[in-house]
Design a protein around this motif. Structure first.
Motif, PDB file in Angstrom:
ATOM      1  N   LEU A   2      -1.136   3.813  -1.049  1.00 60.50           N
ATOM      2  CA  LEU A   2      -0.373   5.054  -0.994  1.00 60.50           C
ATOM      3  C   LEU A   2      -1.152   6.181  -0.328  1.00 60.50           C
ATOM      4  O   LEU A   2      -0.548   7.084   0.269  1.00 60.50           O
ATOM      5  N   GLU A  71      -6.628   7.132  -6.268  1.00 59.05           N
ATOM      6  CA  GLU A  71      -5.403   6.326  -6.331  1.00 59.05           C
ATOM      7  C   GLU A  71      -5.590   5.153  -7.282  1.00 59.05           C
ATOM      8  O   GLU A  71      -4.706   4.861  -8.111  1.00 59.05           O
ATOM      9  N   SER A  75      -3.527   4.977 -10.716  1.00 60.71           N
ATOM     10  CA  SER A  75      -2.631   3.821 -10.777  1.00 60.71           C
ATOM     11  C   SER A  75      -2.904   2.995 -12.016  1.00 60.71           C
ATOM     12  O   SER A  75      -1.980   2.455 -12.642  1.00 60.71           O
ATOM     13  N   VAL A  81       2.915   5.085  -8.565  1.00 55.70           N
ATOM     14  CA  VAL A  81       3.714   6.264  -8.246  1.00 55.70           C
ATOM     15  C   VAL A  81       3.063   7.526  -8.810  1.00 55.70           C
ATOM     16  O   VAL A  81       3.231   8.623  -8.277  1.00 55.70           O
ATOM     17  N   VAL A  84       1.054   9.482  -6.218  1.00 56.00           N
ATOM     18  CA  VAL A  84       1.880  10.276  -5.305  1.00 56.00           C
ATOM     19  C   VAL A  84       2.360  11.541  -6.006  1.00 56.00           C
ATOM     20  O   VAL A  84       2.327  12.635  -5.428  1.00 56.00           O
ATOM     21  N   LEU A  85       2.791  11.406  -7.253  1.00 52.93           N
ATOM     22  CA  LEU A  85       3.235  12.573  -8.013  1.00 52.93           C
ATOM     23  C   LEU A  85       2.087  13.559  -8.219  1.00 52.93           C
ATOM     24  O   LEU A  85       2.283  14.780  -8.150  1.00 52.93           O
TER      25      LEU A  85
END
Length: 200
Positions: A2, A71, A75, A81, A84-85
């Motif tokens: 991501l 990340e 994660s 996700v 990303v948030l």
């Protein structure tokens, strides 16, 4: 990963904005547009455009090196996700003090992902305080953090260089608080790592 998707999206949107001034003007943080026209999306979209290629390159290189670590950590805690948030929310949270300060200033504009990148960087420093950050000489991450915060605070008060140091500060604080909220044990781990230096 991501992180690469965020980098790709930022490079693409920034490049398009370089070529299309009207697009840049629509995405940039311009407080009156938010206040009068309710274009709240600017609180997010300004983080995907940059002043020039060097501005973009610096932020994306920093995101590349530190984003991949964060990340993985986020994660593992709340799913992919979640990273990303975290990044998108950091763009918004980091700019809020600036927006509130300049809410009625028709001459103020701000752009760039520096606030979110600062959040990623300081989340990394919380996890790995003895990692070396090259600026260009190697400096332990926690010492870099102290200098970075002091410099950003001073320059925010001084002003005059067209850099949004307030967003850097807010992003850094948000990155640390986010990690502590997601995993309160991170704070104790940070202290233990700080007291037991491991270089590299």
């Amino acid at each position: 990963m991501l992180t690469f998707a965020l980098i790709a999206a930022t490079v693409l949107v920034s490049w398009l904005a370089f070529e299309r001034p009207a697009l840049l003007n629509r995405l940039i943080l311009w407080p009156p547009a938010i206040d009068r026209s309710k274009q709240y999306d600017r609180l997010l979209t300004h983080g995907f455009i940059h002043a020039d290629w060097s501005h973009l390159l610096f932020n994306m290189i920093t995101l590349y090196f530190f984003g991949r670590v964060i990340e993985r950590e986020i994660s593992a805690l709340i799913g992919p996700v979640g990273f990303v948030l975290f990044y998108l929310s950091a763009i918004v949270i980091a700019i809020l003090p600036t927006y509130l300060r300049h809410r009625h200033d028709p001459h103020y504009r701000s752009l760039g992902s520096s606030g979110a990148v600062s959040a990623v960087l300081f989340a990394f420093i919380l996890l790995q305080p003895w990692s070396l950050i090259f600026i260009p000489i190697p400096v332990p991450a926690f010492l870099y953090a102290i200098g970075y915060m002091a410099y950003s605070f001073w320059m925010d008060r001084r002003g005059g260089d067209n850099i949004n140091h307030s967003a850097h500060l807010s992003g850094a604080i948000y990155g640390v608080l986010f990690m502590l909220f997601m995993d309160p044990g991170v704070g104790a781990d940070f202290v233990q790592r700080l007291l037991n230096p491991r270089w590299g």
